[in-house]
Enzyme design. Structure first.
Site, PDB file in Angstrom:
ATOM      1  N   LYS A 172       1.000  -1.245   0.210  1.00 23.17           N
ATOM      2  CA  LYS A 172       0.148  -0.283   0.200  1.00 23.17           C
ATOM      3  C   LYS A 172       0.136   1.543   0.015  1.00 23.17           C
ATOM      4  O   LYS A 172       1.415   1.856   0.924  1.00 23.17           O
ATOM      5  CB  LYS A 172      -0.968   0.090   1.441  1.00 23.17           C
ATOM      6  CG  LYS A 172      -2.267   0.345   1.078  1.00 23.17           C
ATOM      7  CD  LYS A 172      -2.158   1.959   0.904  1.00 23.17           C
ATOM      8  CE  LYS A 172      -1.902   2.918   2.104  1.00 23.17           C
ATOM      9  NZ  LYS A 172      -1.647   3.767   2.021  1.00 23.17           N
ATOM     10  N   GLY A 225       6.875   5.366   7.946  1.00 31.24           N
ATOM     11  CA  GLY A 225       6.482   6.116   8.004  1.00 31.24           C
ATOM     12  C   GLY A 225       5.982   6.806   9.540  1.00 31.24           C
ATOM     13  O   GLY A 225       7.315   6.560  10.038  1.00 31.24           O
ATOM     14  N   THR A 227       5.351   8.196  13.390  1.00 32.21           N
ATOM     15  CA  THR A 227       5.246   7.413  14.384  1.00 32.21           C
ATOM     16  C   THR A 227       4.200   7.857  14.542  1.00 32.21           C
ATOM     17  O   THR A 227       3.845   6.197  15.699  1.00 32.21           O
ATOM     18  CB  THR A 227       6.617   8.515  15.409  1.00 32.21           C
ATOM     19  OG1 THR A 227       7.988   8.208  14.900  1.00 32.21           O
ATOM     20  CG2 THR A 227       6.100   7.891  16.844  1.00 32.21           C
ATOM     21  N   THR A 229       0.941   7.152  13.355  1.00 36.37           N
ATOM     22  CA  THR A 229       1.059   6.221  12.750  1.00 36.37           C
ATOM     23  C   THR A 229       1.370   4.933  12.596  1.00 36.37           C
ATOM     24  O   THR A 229       0.478   3.720  12.636  1.00 36.37           O
ATOM     25  CB  THR A 229       0.523   6.546  10.980  1.00 36.37           C
ATOM     26  OG1 THR A 229       0.911   7.656  10.833  1.00 36.37           O
ATOM     27  CG2 THR A 229       0.503   5.528   9.866  1.00 36.37           C
ATOM     28  N   GLU A 247       9.256   1.453  10.534  1.00 33.68           N
ATOM     29  CA  GLU A 247      10.673   2.297  10.480  1.00 33.68           C
ATOM     30  C   GLU A 247      10.208   3.864  10.612  1.00 33.68           C
ATOM     31  O   GLU A 247       9.215   4.160   9.419  1.00 33.68           O
ATOM     32  CB  GLU A 247      10.974   2.457   9.014  1.00 33.68           C
ATOM     33  CG  GLU A 247      12.084   0.831   8.712  1.00 33.68           C
ATOM     34  CD  GLU A 247      12.926   0.598   9.508  1.00 33.68           C
ATOM     35  OE1 GLU A 247      14.311   2.114  10.152  1.00 33.68           O
ATOM     36  OE2 GLU A 247      14.095  -0.707   9.811  1.00 33.68           O
ATOM     37  N   CYS A 281      13.694  11.238   5.837  1.00 36.21           N
ATOM     38  CA  CYS A 281      13.578  10.989   7.783  1.00 36.21           C
ATOM     39  C   CYS A 281      14.460  10.824   8.106  1.00 36.21           C
ATOM     40  O   CYS A 281      14.830  11.184   9.620  1.00 36.21           O
ATOM     41  CB  CYS A 281      13.077   9.317   7.660  1.00 36.21           C
ATOM     42  SG  CYS A 281      14.435   7.781   6.623  1.00 36.21           S
ATOM     43  N   GLU A 372       8.977  17.038  15.014  1.00 33.84           N
ATOM     44  CA  GLU A 372       9.108  16.125  13.757  1.00 33.84           C
ATOM     45  C   GLU A 372       8.349  17.438  12.606  1.00 33.84           C
ATOM     46  O   GLU A 372       7.185  17.370  12.676  1.00 33.84           O
ATOM     47  CB  GLU A 372       8.945  15.306  12.833  1.00 33.84           C
ATOM     48  CG  GLU A 372       9.709  14.686  11.518  1.00 33.84           C
ATOM     49  CD  GLU A 372       9.395  13.274  11.424  1.00 33.84           C
ATOM     50  OE1 GLU A 372       8.446  12.460  11.587  1.00 33.84           O
ATOM     51  OE2 GLU A 372      10.665  12.803  10.399  1.00 33.84           O
TER      52      GLU A 372
END
Ligand code: NDP
Length: 468
Positions: A172, A225, A227, A229, A247, A281, A372
């Site tokens: 996805k 993605g 944190t 989520t 990750e 990231c 972030e």
């Protein structure tokens, strides 16, 4: 352009018949319609993957390797088209898609295609009593969820080890960057990868992504993605005992000591700050500079930041919502008492462009240094000694990567060991060897990918004990 989901080797319409707009962030124009998939589409994809699994998992490693290498060749043959699609879909400069994204997608397939030929198994001998050996067997159908910042790069980082080790997959991609995923699907069939081995379902994370993480027949989820989520993904997958690799986000420190090679540090810390308009990231968004060179560094860094060219050195942010988030943090920086040393504004033209922005005068406990931002916004803060540099660098809930700039080798090793960080670069940034373990500490993730770590994640270890 209406895209389909890629299920069982064919493009199919979403069962709901609903589509979402795919927007080019540089022009704000709709460039495609993508399926707004739901659990029915995910279920169809999982079924197709389950049907393909027995034959694919029994295909000899040498044959799987050959097919993955063919796919890498097919990506290479379509390099220009893929780079162009990636740039249009994500807003990144075409030059960066050509330099980073597409070469890395090719490298991912070549790396795992050959890694499976060199993998080995363990044996544990119990004197004259028994021999244990470890079988590493594919898991079955695995779910792969990836973000929009490095679309094909990160999707292939998951698909390649997953299918190389004999699993079939349902991926996805982010609904904001679907184009290269669909082209990859076409190329996989041209390369001879059997239908059902790779399936791609488009749509929202909350709907299609969630359906994948909660599907009973999906054995593992590899997720890259944010944190927040990641925490939802973990909460959904854990009660079903799925294997999980997460990750997640970062707020990475760049630590520059007074003895650093400043020319090299300027070059690489600028790249670490603004490459992909800060939407990597691993970007270093918090710069810490040792007091004696602080003023010189800020002056030189700001000067170089002003010279960055739109369309070459930085592109558009992914969406209007993300633009609002990033500019919101710039406003917050002002409210928290920061000084905008350069940038700070939306670029006055169509597209979601924000000027590369440097902020000074903020302490580590400010929200701007804790949260972030994921845009072209960095802070620079002075430090007085090594202990303070380490304390500043470790002062967030994240722990993904760090870079340290010094000519003192002993200090480099000391600081690297003391940083809460899954990856530490010394006098460089984003130099990646695909064999090394990759992942985050603290709230930047759980588990490691890369090299044999990925092959371990995508296989189940089974011990066989033979009595002598
Ligand atoms: P998100 O966490 O918003 O989304 C990542 C993916 O998860 C998307 O495909 C998204 O779909 C999907 N998703 C969203 N909600 C759910 C859910 N409930 N269940 C399952 N899937 C879901 O991240 P972004 O796309 O915004 O990417 C940026 C983030 O990714 C940053 O925090 C960045 O640091 C991190 N990142 C981490 C990396 C690492 O290696 N550690 C590498 C690159 C990025 P949708 O788009 O529809 O929401």
């Amino acid at each position: 352009m209406h895209l389909g989901n890629f299920i069982g080797g064919a493009f199919v319409a979403p069962q709901s018949g609903n589509y979402l707009d795919d927007i080019n962030p540089s022009t704000e124009e709709v460039i495609a319609q993508i399926p707004d998939s739901d659990e029915r589409d995910v279920d169809a994809a999982v079924r197709a993957a389950a049907i393909a699994f027995p034959a694919w998992s029994k295909t000899p490693a040498a044959e799987r390797s050959k097919l993955l290498l063919k796919l890498a060749d097919a990506i290479e043959k379509n390099f220009d088209e893929l780079a162009e699609l990636e740039s249009r879909d994500s807003g990144k400069p075409l030059s960066l898609a050509r330099l980073l994204d597409i070469p890395r997608a090719i490298a991912n397939f070549r790396f795992f295609a050959t890694a499976i030929l060199h993998d080995s198994s363990d044996a544990h001998i119990m004197d004259a009593t028994a021999i244990n050996y470890t079988l590493r067997q594919p898991l079955g159908v695995v779910g792969l969820i990836s973000p929009w910042n490095l679309p094909l790069y990160l999707l292939s980082w998951k698909i390649a080890p997953a299918i190389a080790s004999g699993n079939t997959c349902v991926a996805k991609p982010s609904e904001m960057t679907p184009l290269t995923a669909n082209r990859l699907a076409e190329l996989s069939i041209d390369a001879g990868i059997p239908p059902g081995v790779i399936n791609i379902v488009h749509g929202y994370g909350q709907k299609a992504g969630r359906a994948l993480t909660t599907h009973d027949d999906v054995a593992a989820i590899s997720f890259t993605g944010g944190t927040v989520t990641g925490s939802a993904v973990a909460a959904n997958a854990a009660p079903r005992f799925k294997k999980l690799s997460l990750e997640l986000g970062g707020k990475n420190p760049t630590v520059v000591f007074a003895d650093a090679d400043l020319d090299q540090a300027f070059k690489d810390t600028l790249r670490a700050s603004f490459w992909n308009q800060g939407e990597i990231c691993l970007c270093g968004s918090r710069l810490f500079v040792e007091q004696p060179i602080y003023d010189t560094f800020v002056e030189g860094f700001v000067e170089r930041t002003k010279q960055l060219r739109l369309g070459e050195d930085y592109g558009a942010l992914i969406s209007a919502a993300h633009l609002e988030k990033v500019t919101g943090y710039i406003e917050l920086a002002k409210n928290e008492g920061g000084t905008i040393a350069t940038g700070g504004n939306r670029v006055d033209r169509k597209g979601y462009f924000v000027e590369p922005t440097v902020i000074t005068g903020l302490g580590c406990d400010c929200r701007v240094l804790q949260e972030e931002i994921f845009g072209p916004v960095v802070t620079i803060t002075p430090f007085t000694d090594e202990a303070e540099a380490i304390a500043f660098a470790n002062s967030t809930r994240y722990g993904l990567s760090a870079s340290v700039w010094t000519r003192d080798l002993s200090r480099a090793h000391r600081v690297a060991a003391a940083l809460d960080s899954g990856t530490v670069w010394i006098n460089t940034w984003l130099l990646r060897d695909l064999r090394v373990p990759f992942g985050g500490m603290k709230e930047s993730g759980v588990g490691r990918e890369g090299g044999f770590e990925s092959l371990r994640f995508f296989t189940e270890a089974k011990n066989v004990c033979v009595k002598l």
